[in-house]
Structure formats: C-alpha cells, structure tokens
Design an enzyme around this catalytic site. Structure first.
Site, PDB file in Angstrom:
ATOM      1  N   HIS A  75      -4.443  15.212   0.186  1.00  0.00           N
ATOM      2  CA  HIS A  75      -5.293  14.324  -0.597  1.00  0.00           C
ATOM      3  C   HIS A  75      -6.662  14.978  -0.794  1.00  0.00           C
ATOM      4  CE1 HIS A  75      -6.834  10.886  -2.482  1.00  0.00           C
ATOM      5  NE2 HIS A  75      -6.808   9.989  -1.507  1.00  0.00           N
ATOM      6  N   ARG A 110       0.148   0.117  -8.679  1.00  0.00           N
ATOM      7  CA  ARG A 110       0.053  -1.351  -8.753  1.00  0.00           C
ATOM      8  C   ARG A 110       1.233  -1.997  -9.455  1.00  0.00           C
ATOM      9  NH1 ARG A 110      -6.447  -1.956 -10.134  1.00  0.00           N
ATOM     10  NH2 ARG A 110      -7.126  -0.512  -8.498  1.00  0.00           N
ATOM     11  N   TYR A 138     -12.999  11.560  -1.377  1.00  0.00           N
ATOM     12  CA  TYR A 138     -12.792  11.770   0.040  1.00  0.00           C
ATOM     13  C   TYR A 138     -13.123  13.223   0.406  1.00  0.00           C
ATOM     14  CZ  TYR A 138     -10.777   7.140  -0.371  1.00  0.00           C
ATOM     15  OH  TYR A 138     -10.607   5.807  -0.626  1.00  0.00           O
TER      16      TYR A 138
END
Length: 424
Positions: A219, A387, A224
């Site tokens: 990731h 989603r 991040y």
C-alpha cells in the site's frame, strides 16, 4: 478419497475440516467459451495465479480487529464476496507494525498470533475456489485515529489518545509535518527506523505466506507512509530518502525488494499507488501523473506484476476533479504509456465502478466493439471494486445477468438465479 467425501454424494470442498458441498467450477466462472463472453468474465493470469474473472474486491478498512487480529466478523464479511463469485478479494490495509495502524482496531500482521485468524479465512476462500490477497500497509502521519463513525457520532477530533488505545506520541512520517491540527504531530523517521520498517514489511509478508495468502499488495497510496515519502508535500528530507524522484521513491523499491525476496517466485506482487495528489492548483511541487507514469515503467524490473491506481489522500487541501472515470482515466493513461515502451505490467482500475456496463468497459479487450465510436480501448486489466460490493455482495452475479453471461452460482444457491431476460 477423504472420509468426508466418502460420506456424501456431492464431493466435499477441499481445504476445510468440515463438510461443504463443492462448487465447481468456482462461482462467478463463465459457463461458455471465452469468445462468447466479455473480457470481464475471462481469466487473468498473474504469474502462477489464475483469476477466473476480472473482478477484485478492493481492500476496505472495517475498524473491527482485536489488537490486530481478525475475527469471525472478517470471515463473514470477506467470505460473502468469495461465495458470490469475486475472483480475488484483498484483505483490508494490514499494519506491518503496531504504530502503522490507522486506528487501534485495524488489522495487523506484526506478530505470529495474527496468522491463525487470517489462515482460517484463507482456508474458507480456497474451499470456494477463490483467491485471497492482503494489503500490507503503514499509515504514517495518518495513524492513531478513531474509527470514522466515532468521530461523526461524538463530534470529536480524529485523534485516538493513549486512553483510547492510541499512540499519538509514536507516529512516524518522512518529515515532521502534521496532516491537520486534529491529527497527531508526527516525528521524522530516523535512518535506523526506516531500515527497521523495511524488515517489518518483509516479516509481515512472510506471515502472509504462512497464512495462505495468494498474493500480497504493498500500500503506497492515500497519504499513508510510502505515499508520504513520494510526495514533496510531505517529504522535506535532505538525505537519501528526500529531494529527487529517485530518493523519494527509494523506500518503495527497498520494500518491493524485501517483499519479493521472501514470497515465492511464482506469487504475483501487487502495488497500490495514488496516481496524483490532486494538488496542481497549489503551484508547489507535488506527486502527479507524470511521476506515476515514470514510477510505473520501473516496476516490472523490480518484480511488481500489477499496479493498482487510486489517487489523493496526501492533504486536506486536495481538489479532486470527480467524475465516474476520474481514477480509471489515470489508470488508462499509465497503462498506455507503459505498454508503449513494451513493459509487461498489468493495471488495476478502481473508483466509482457501480454498474455492469462500466465494469465491462473498463477491462474490455481492444477492438471494434462499437463501429460508430471507432472501436474500444481497454483502460485496465482488472477492475477493483469497494463500496459497490458492500451494497451488493452479489455484484458479480448481478453483472453477469445484466450482461447476458451464464455463470456458475454457489452450489447451495442453485435455485436462486434470475430468470433469463428478467430486468433487475
């Protein structure tokens, strides 16, 4: 023949200690020849890993782990996608160190006790003939926050304090720049901590293999830690990890090398990046699409097999130009540029995929699909959906019906298919 198989007319699914009727071929597999179905329902090969369709469930944080350990919640949540035909499901962002969690309730893989619960989920996936991967991550300066529903319900700042099992005094970043006033004040990582971080990534990857994962994703998106090193907005270092493009991406390539060294040669390695910071309006240096393209061209030689392209997340000041294809178009541009140089890198497209038609069009092979529009170009090789799978866990089966593709359903659900031609 196992004892379980001998006791039942229907063969039992492999890889689990209890009886479960075998579904073969796997749910979501097209029951027609490949030239009769859209690319979306044809296999995709990543090294030795074969996906029977082009659907992947994106990693989605659920803030429900117990000190980094997955629970029955995750078995049911993730298992629903395997049961209903998604060829690959990627476990949510899983921290490689305790302080790499976004929230105290995030998934983790920094200690051996976290292997068992993950292994149980992997065994279930394999019993269904589906594949499972895991996204390994470190939240960087966005760590030690509360679950989003707590922030909304209580009207509180996002920071998880020590009393709330947070670690606001031990938040890492490439430079000591706070994400916003409601987040922890990070401290700049030392060279020793950077080296230890690389080792932690490799150790987490080794645990992922022991847990039965079919692939690992690194990731490096959404603001991040690895993305923070990429971006000049968050990386003001003057050592070997800051300044030039080569320096800002150095840590990523060290992580890739460390992970590639401990996973099997036959296992594909995935990477997620943000294609842009969406900060061009600032007039200051930031991470952007040209740099993402430059990075992508280096990945095949480093051992990355699929690049999953999202965007944003580095700063609250971002200005995203949202439309249904706002991220898919970035992925398409990267794909074209990489292919133009003869590089072999599969591309994953993600973001706002909510319809059967859009899912089909994202990965449909090049060709004259519609003569009036001058043909069609694939934008990606795999479509990653988040989603929409929460809203419709049966999205693969529903898409197949809408596109007129006859696919396998779970054996136990054999009476549940929609009548041919019916409108959903």
């Amino acid at each position: 023949m196992s004892a379980t198989e001998a006791q039942h007319a229907t063969p039992g699914a492999p890889g689990v200690s209890y009886y479960m009727p075998l579904t073969t071929p796997s749910a979501g597999t097209a029951l027609a020849t490949e030239d009769e179905v859209p690319t979306l329902f044809t296999p995709l090969q990543l090294r030795s890993l074969t996906l029977h369709n082009r659907f992947a469930v994106s990693p989605m944080c659920t803030y429900s782990a117990d000190d980094g350990h997955l629970t029955d919640w995750h078995l049911v949540h993730l298992g629903a996608f395997a049961l209903r035909g998604a060829a690959l499901t990627i476990v949510e962002a899983t921290a490689v160190t305790p302080n790499g969690r976004i929230s105290p309730e995030d998934s983790g893989l920094w200690q051996d006790s976290q292997i068992g619960p993950l292994r149980r989920i992997a065994d279930y996936f394999h019993s269904q003939g589906q594949k499972i991967g895991i996204q390994l991550a470190h939240a960087g300066r966005k760590a030690s926050t509360l679950a989003p529903w707590l922030q909304k319900a209580r009207g509180e700042a996002g920071l998880a304090t020590a009393e709330q099992k947070g670690w606001p005094e031990n938040v890492w970043a490439p430079s000591a720049i706070q994400y916003s006033p409601t987040f922890a004040q990070p401290r700049e990582m030392t060279i020793e901590e950077i080296k230890g971080f690389v080792v932690s990534y490799a150790q987490a990857a080794e645990r992922a293999i022991k847990a039965g994962m079919d692939t690992v994703e690194i990731h490096a998106a959404h603001g991040y830690l690895l993305h923070e090193f990429f971006s000049p907005i968050t990386n003001k270092r003057t050592d070997a990890y800051g300044g030039s493009f080569e320096n800002r991406t150095r840590l990523l390539f060290e992580v890739i090398a460390a992970v590639r060294a401990v996973i099997p040669e036959t296992m594909p390695l995935l990477l997620r990046i943000s294609g842009t910071d969406w900060m061009e309006h600032s007039g200051e240096p930031s991470w952007d699409v040209p740099q993402a393209i430059r990075l992508a061209k280096l990945l095949p030689d480093a051992g990355v097999d699929l690049l999953d392209i999202s965007s944003g997340g580095i700063t609250p000041g971002q200005k995203i130009k949202i439309h249904p294809y706002y991220q898919i178009d970035i992925a398409s541009r990267v794909r074209e540029e990489v292919r133009a140089e003869g590089k072999q890198l599969l591309i994953g497209g993600v973001g706002m995929v909510t319809t059967a038609e859009m899912a089909r069009d994202v990965v449909q092979a090049d060709g004259a699909v519609d003569e009036s529009e001058g043909g069609h170009k694939a934008k990606a090789d795999l479509v990653l959906i988040a989603r929409q799978f929460l809203k419709e866990p049966e999205f693969v089966l529903r898409t197949a019906h809408k596109l007129g593709v006859h696919v396998m359903w779970p054996t136990q659900y054999h009476r549940a298919g929609w009548p041919k031609g019916s409108q959903l």
